[in-house]
Design an enzyme around this catalytic site. Sequence first.
Site, PDB file in Angstrom:
ATOM      1  N   TYR A 188       0.764  -1.254   0.000  1.00  0.00           N
ATOM      2  CA  TYR A 188       0.000   0.000   0.000  1.00  0.00           C
ATOM      3  C   TYR A 188       0.788   1.293   0.000  1.00  0.00           C
ATOM      4  CZ  TYR A 188       0.093   0.091   5.176  1.00  0.00           C
ATOM      5  OH  TYR A 188       0.447   0.107   6.494  1.00  0.00           O
ATOM      6  N   HIS A 190      -8.417  -6.313   5.061  1.00  0.00           N
ATOM      7  CA  HIS A 190      -8.313  -6.325   6.528  1.00  0.00           C
ATOM      8  C   HIS A 190      -9.713  -6.193   7.109  1.00  0.00           C
ATOM      9  CE1 HIS A 190      -4.199  -4.122   6.147  1.00  0.00           C
ATOM     10  NE2 HIS A 190      -3.927  -5.310   6.652  1.00  0.00           N
ATOM     11  N   GLU A 229     -10.214  -6.352  13.078  1.00  0.00           N
ATOM     12  CA  GLU A 229      -8.988  -6.642  13.817  1.00  0.00           C
ATOM     13  C   GLU A 229      -9.039  -6.035  15.214  1.00  0.00           C
ATOM     14  OE1 GLU A 229      -5.496  -5.002  11.976  1.00  0.00           O
ATOM     15  OE2 GLU A 229      -4.129  -6.109  13.282  1.00  0.00           O
ATOM     16  N   HIS A 242      -7.247 -11.200   9.480  1.00  0.00           N
ATOM     17  CA  HIS A 242      -7.516 -11.089  10.913  1.00  0.00           C
ATOM     18  C   HIS A 242      -8.897 -11.668  11.263  1.00  0.00           C
ATOM     19  CE1 HIS A 242      -3.874  -8.832  10.978  1.00  0.00           C
ATOM     20  NE2 HIS A 242      -4.387  -7.814  10.309  1.00  0.00           N
ATOM     21  N   ASP A 267       2.494 -10.496   8.311  1.00  0.00           N
ATOM     22  CA  ASP A 267       1.916  -9.154   8.432  1.00  0.00           C
ATOM     23  C   ASP A 267       2.958  -8.060   8.682  1.00  0.00           C
ATOM     24  OD1 ASP A 267       0.286  -6.972   8.927  1.00  0.00           O
ATOM     25  OD2 ASP A 267      -1.013  -7.945  10.358  1.00  0.00           O
TER      26      ASP A 267
HETATM   27  C1  NGQ Z   1      -1.666  -1.878   7.927  1.00  0.00           C
HETATM   28  N1  NGQ Z   1      -1.759  -3.304   9.833  1.00  0.00           N
HETATM   29  O1  NGQ Z   1      -2.288  -1.520   6.924  1.00  0.00           O
HETATM   30  O2  NGQ Z   1      -0.436  -1.936   7.939  1.00  0.00           O
HETATM   31  C2  NGQ Z   1      -2.429  -2.220   9.160  1.00  0.00           C
HETATM   32  C3  NGQ Z   1      -2.547  -1.037  10.078  1.00  0.00           C
HETATM   33  C4  NGQ Z   1      -4.723   0.065   9.542  1.00  0.00           C
HETATM   34  C5  NGQ Z   1      -2.483  -4.174  10.524  1.00  0.00           C
HETATM   35  N2  NGQ Z   1      -3.750  -4.080  10.477  1.00  0.00           N
HETATM   36  C6  NGQ Z   1      -3.233   0.148   9.516  1.00  0.00           C
HETATM   37  N3  NGQ Z   1      -1.892  -5.125  11.218  1.00  0.00           N
HETATM   38  O3  NGQ Z   1      -5.291  -1.011   9.677  1.00  0.00           O
HETATM   39  O4  NGQ Z   1      -5.327   1.130   9.389  1.00  0.00           O
HETATM   40 ZN    ZN Z   2      -2.075  -6.050   7.389  1.00  0.00          ZN
END
Ligand code: NGQ
Ligand code: ZN
Length: 460
Positions: free
Chosen positions: A122, A237, A240, A274, A325
């Site tokens: 991303y 995602h 989580e 998750h 992750d």
């Molecule tokens: C991420 N990481 O996109 O890296 C996410 C955090 C979010 C995890 N969820 C950022 N472990 O979810 O906004």
């Molecule tokens: Zn992630």
Amino acid sequence: MRRFLLRHALLPDGWHDDVLVEVDAGGMITAVTPQSTAKDAEPVGGITLPGLPNLHSHAFQRAMAGLAERSGPAGGDSFWTWRETMYRFAARLTPEDIEAIATQLYAEMLQAGYTAVAEFHYVHHQPDGSAYDDPAELSWRVLAAADSTGIALTHLPVLYRYGGFGARAPQERQRRFLHDAPAYARLLERLAPAFRDRGDRRLGIAPHSLRAVSPELLDQALEMIDAIDNGAPVHIHIAEQTAEVEDCIAWSGRRPVEWLLDHCAVGARWCLVHATHMTDAETARLAASQAVAGLCPSTEANLGDGIFPAVSYLAQDGRFGIGSDSHIGVHAAEDLRLLEYGQRLLHRGRNLLAGRPERSTGRRLFDAACRGGAQALGLKLGAITSGCRADFVCLDEDAPALAGRRGDAALDAWIFTSTPQSPIREVYAGGRRVVENRRHVRAGDYAARYREALDRILQE
Ligand code: NGQ
Ligand code: ZN
């Protein structure tokens, strides 16, 4: 055509000795014959497992592992304060840094027994949020890392447009991540040719989360990828953190997993990353959907997410795979162990995920994670069988932790015994030996480049 003779190996129907494996020029297995007496094949010693797919990675985060373990000025540290540290870190990286980090990481994954990865990618743009001259610049860096190391790659460019449920404006510090629909369509079109006719690569999509896309945008992204590769993987995602569940209910009246199952045709192409916080009804529906739950036990522990309802989900034949992750840990065995240990601590029992009496817990978890991981990556791998990629992970039969053990007992020893030295001695990816004597064959170069990058990034 290459021929390997595996001394003791785990095949889909169990353990076999003297397994002849024939591999074509593309690194795919064309035939598997146990109890072979072939003399001309390359011998592969030790205890051989199929490589495990790693179904969730944000490669750049490997370089910040351990940097968010000090409590912040206001205390009250959480997932959300970790995220601020992560945003600051992501803001500093150059394309060269991203390639150096991903290359080091993928070499570490191979050493740890992961031979394929789904990269949930991303960071797309320059630090000021404008596109690079080539808008796919950072994707190419990830592909270069995969090519150099030999890991198979499912590339999931992330669609990130909003800052919260209900199409809230994104924050300034999310600007390297953002696309609107036309820009995202152009990115996918630009990337697509690099994935054609490759058994070791697949292009999919990753709407970041229900926080970052609108329902309309989610539908559009599915149409875009289907025009390129109908049925390609879709990862998201979900659920989580409890705050995310509450915000989703406030926005829609439904919980995140419930909302997704109600609004999208969630099936085998989907990976719900998750899915930690589910009701019994959501758990049953997700299990029945044939989608894969993308479990990331070491990151979920590190971020304080909660515990996935694995006992009930697996009892209903729910599919899952393992991801590292944030890469706070890159260790296939450790993540499988943590998955079981979370359940032991919660339910105060043992061998909770073995599934039935007299079965090895390690074997059950490993088989299921190979199958679910391969499904989530949309690639033919994760098993030593004809048609799959020739990915072998060889455990050293002389490692003290494996003394006197073969078959499932060796697998359980690898997964549940933590030893100072990993028993993984050699790894083959697509028929190529990429790990020898416990190290990636180019580990020295990669580590030097990685250190140089980090010295600069952390001094700034
Ligand atoms: C991420 N990481 O996109 O890296 C996410 C955090 C979010 C995890 N969820 C950022 N472990 O979810 O906004
Ligand atoms: Zn992630």
